[in-house]
Design a protein around this motif. Structure first.
Motif, PDB file in Angstrom:
ATOM      1  N   GLN A 131       0.835  -1.205   0.000  1.00 15.29           N
ATOM      2  CA  GLN A 131       0.000   0.000   0.000  1.00 15.29           C
ATOM      3  C   GLN A 131       0.875   1.263   0.000  1.00 15.29           C
ATOM      4  O   GLN A 131       0.599   2.210  -0.730  1.00 15.29           O
ATOM      5  N   LEU A 132       1.921   1.226   0.793  1.00 23.68           N
ATOM      6  CA  LEU A 132       2.837   2.359   0.850  1.00 23.68           C
ATOM      7  C   LEU A 132       3.532   2.578  -0.494  1.00 23.68           C
ATOM      8  O   LEU A 132       3.623   3.721  -0.988  1.00 23.68           O
ATOM      9  N   GLU A 133       3.984   1.510  -1.118  1.00 21.68           N
ATOM     10  CA  GLU A 133       4.637   1.637  -2.429  1.00 21.68           C
ATOM     11  C   GLU A 133       3.662   2.168  -3.469  1.00 21.68           C
ATOM     12  O   GLU A 133       4.018   3.005  -4.310  1.00 21.68           O
ATOM     13  N   GLU A 134       2.433   1.711  -3.390  1.00 22.88           N
ATOM     14  CA  GLU A 134       1.408   2.191  -4.320  1.00 22.88           C
ATOM     15  C   GLU A 134       1.140   3.683  -4.103  1.00 22.88           C
ATOM     16  O   GLU A 134       1.025   4.452  -5.066  1.00 22.88           O
ATOM     17  N   ASP A 135       1.069   4.097  -2.855  1.00 20.84           N
ATOM     18  CA  ASP A 135       0.861   5.516  -2.540  1.00 20.84           C
ATOM     19  C   ASP A 135       2.041   6.355  -3.031  1.00 20.84           C
ATOM     20  O   ASP A 135       1.845   7.465  -3.560  1.00 20.84           O
ATOM     21  N   GLU A 136       3.234   5.850  -2.908  1.00 24.93           N
ATOM     22  CA  GLU A 136       4.412   6.590  -3.389  1.00 24.93           C
ATOM     23  C   GLU A 136       4.370   6.737  -4.906  1.00 24.93           C
ATOM     24  O   GLU A 136       4.690   7.807  -5.452  1.00 24.93           O
TER      25      GLU A 136
END
Length: 114
Positions: free
Chosen positions: A101-106
């Motif tokens: 999720q964090l990588e997607e948000d980045e």
């Protein structure tokens, strides 16, 4: 004087030999020999084998109980470890999901600013 010294020396040696023999005889007192022979007789010919059988069955039962308790403790501990492993696996899955999720948000953030 020479004969006197020789007689004195032989007398001393004789007395010391007798003293050593008495000391050794004291070590092998009849009570010690009796105790040893009684222990040997008991080892090879028990007085009452029925008492021994009862004692053996009590020991066997205690061993079984101890083995059962030990087995239960082992199984309980094994279950606890398996539960802990499952918890850690779940936590790892959650962390992996959060990382994705964090990588997607980045990526979205980067895409918005380009």
């Amino acid at each position: 004087m020479n004969r006197y010294s020789t007689v004195l020396l032989l007398g001393t040696l004789t007395l010391s030999t007798i003293a050593h023999a008495d000391a050794l005889d004291g070590l092998f007192d009849n009570s010690i020999v009796g105790s040893i022979s009684q222990a040997i007789n008991d080892a090879y010919k028990p007085a009452d084998s029925r008492d021994d059988d009862r004692d053996d069955s009590r020991w066997d039962e205690q061993d079984r109980n101890r083995n059962d308790d030990s087995r239960r403790q082992y199984e309980d501990r094994h279950r606890q470890l398996e539960d802990r492993r499952r918890q850690l696996d779940d936590q790892q899955r959650q962390l992996d999901d959060q990382r994705r999720q964090l990588e997607e948000d980045e990526r979205r953030l980067d895409d918005d600013y380009r």
